[in-house]
Design a protein around this motif. Sequence first.
Motif, short mmCIF file in Angstrom:
data_model
loop_
_atom_site.label_atom_id
_atom_site.label_comp_id
_atom_site.label_asym_id
_atom_site.label_seq_id
_atom_site.Cartn_x
_atom_site.Cartn_y
_atom_site.Cartn_z
N ARG A 1 -35.84 -4.12 31.43
CA ARG A 1 -35.25 -3.65 30.18
C ARG A 1 -33.73 -3.78 30.23
N VAL A 2 -33.12 -3.87 29.06
CA VAL A 2 -31.70 -4.20 29.01
C VAL A 2 -30.82 -3.17 29.72
N ASP A 3 -31.22 -1.90 29.68
CA ASP A 3 -30.39 -0.89 30.33
C ASP A 3 -30.52 -0.90 31.85
N ASN B 1 -24.03 3.09 24.41
CA ASN B 1 -23.64 2.30 23.25
C ASN B 1 -24.71 2.25 22.16
N ASN B 2 -25.87 2.85 22.43
CA ASN B 2 -26.97 2.87 21.45
C ASN B 2 -27.49 4.29 21.29
N PRO B 3 -26.66 5.19 20.78
CA PRO B 3 -27.04 6.61 20.74
C PRO B 3 -28.21 6.92 19.81
N THR B 4 -28.51 6.03 18.85
CA THR B 4 -29.61 6.32 17.92
C THR B 4 -30.95 5.81 18.41
N LYS B 5 -30.96 5.05 19.50
CA LYS B 5 -32.24 4.57 20.06
C LYS B 5 -32.14 4.43 21.58
N TRP B 6 -31.50 5.40 22.21
CA TRP B 6 -31.25 5.29 23.64
C TRP B 6 -32.51 5.26 24.49
N ASP B 7 -33.64 5.73 23.94
CA ASP B 7 -34.88 5.72 24.71
C ASP B 7 -35.73 4.47 24.48
N ASP B 8 -35.22 3.52 23.68
CA ASP B 8 -36.05 2.36 23.31
C ASP B 8 -35.34 1.03 23.53
N PRO B 9 -34.92 0.72 24.75
CA PRO B 9 -34.28 -0.57 25.01
C PRO B 9 -35.27 -1.73 24.93
N GLU B 10 -34.75 -2.89 24.60
CA GLU B 10 -35.56 -4.10 24.57
C GLU B 10 -35.65 -4.72 25.96
N LEU B 11 -36.42 -5.78 26.08
CA LEU B 11 -36.49 -6.54 27.31
C LEU B 11 -35.26 -7.44 27.46
N THR B 12 -34.87 -7.69 28.69
CA THR B 12 -33.87 -8.70 28.98
C THR B 12 -34.53 -10.08 28.92
N ILE B 13 -33.73 -11.12 29.08
CA ILE B 13 -34.29 -12.48 29.17
C ILE B 13 -35.25 -12.55 30.36
N ILE C 1 -53.95 -2.66 25.06
CA ILE C 1 -53.60 -1.34 24.54
C ILE C 1 -52.22 -1.00 25.08
N THR C 2 -51.28 -0.74 24.20
CA THR C 2 -49.88 -0.65 24.61
C THR C 2 -49.18 0.61 24.13
N SER C 3 -48.27 1.08 24.95
CA SER C 3 -47.31 2.09 24.51
C SER C 3 -46.54 1.55 23.31
N PRO C 4 -46.10 2.41 22.39
CA PRO C 4 -45.40 1.94 21.19
C PRO C 4 -43.94 1.57 21.40
N TYR C 5 -43.38 1.80 22.59
CA TYR C 5 -41.99 1.45 22.80
C TYR C 5 -41.79 -0.06 22.74
N THR C 6 -40.59 -0.48 22.28
CA THR C 6 -40.32 -1.90 22.07
C THR C 6 -40.56 -2.73 23.32
N ARG C 7 -40.14 -2.25 24.49
CA ARG C 7 -40.30 -3.04 25.71
C ARG C 7 -41.76 -3.30 26.04
N CYS C 8 -42.64 -2.36 25.69
CA CYS C 8 -44.08 -2.57 25.91
C CYS C 8 -44.68 -3.47 24.84
N ILE C 9 -44.23 -3.31 23.59
CA ILE C 9 -44.71 -4.19 22.52
C ILE C 9 -44.31 -5.63 22.81
N GLU C 10 -43.06 -5.84 23.24
CA GLU C 10 -42.62 -7.20 23.57
C GLU C 10 -43.44 -7.78 24.73
N THR C 11 -43.69 -6.97 25.74
CA THR C 11 -44.50 -7.42 26.87
C THR C 11 -45.91 -7.78 26.41
N SER C 12 -46.50 -6.93 25.60
CA SER C 12 -47.86 -7.18 25.09
C SER C 12 -47.92 -8.43 24.23
N ALA C 13 -46.90 -8.63 23.39
CA ALA C 13 -46.86 -9.80 22.51
C ALA C 13 -46.78 -11.08 23.32
#
Length: 224
Positions: free
Chosen positions: A13-15, A24-36, A58-70
């Motif tokens: 994850r990016v963090d 730097n992302n106070p409105t979504k600090w718990d939902d970082p995306e994947l890095t390259i 079956i995936t957690s709804p966080y972005t990093r898990c959705i990206e991994t699942s996709a």
Amino acid sequence: MSRTIWLVRHGQRVDNVDKKWKENNPTKWDDPELTIRGKQQAHEVGKHFANMNIEAIITSPYTRCIETSAQIAAMMENKSTKICVEPGFQEPLYTSMKPPGVPSMEKIKEYSTQIDESYKPVFEKLPEEVKGDLGCADRVVKTFKEVALKFPTGNIIIVSHGTPLANIHAFLKGHWKYVGQCTICKVTDMYGQSFRLDYWSDKRHLSQTHDLREDERITPQMPE
């Protein structure tokens, strides 16, 4: 007779690499995306599963898990494999925003055409939890058992986070154990009669096997 439940932790994850990302992302600090690198890791997991018969992811709804699942679903020859969003597999609440900053279903659908909107999750709303890494244990184990019942015959993949998966390890083996990013665990399900952990945190499919953060938590973080 048996079937296989595969467990996968999301990719890097990016963090993990940008230590100021949360600040730097106070409105979504718990939902970082994947890095390259995280996307490449997920792609390599997908290659591993490409020719397998998988009924659902079956995936957690966080972005990093959705990206991994996709990424996994995109690599599969079986394009009927659906991605089911399950809040029961998300991070412990003490590490999350209130409410958790997970993306909306409309946003989630942007990552894949294979999202199953008809899926009825085990938890529409998460129950209250005590603080600490063990606080989500009851919720995660309940979700694991009920997901197994929702998909009683086909092979499935569960994509989640380090702490929920460590709690599944504790359920299966009696002790808590972390798992590396985009590593693969194999569980044999004797159709609900018993579960057997065949291997944990396998990394042979990954082109880079360093810094997978499998030692991020040696023991559970306990409440203060």
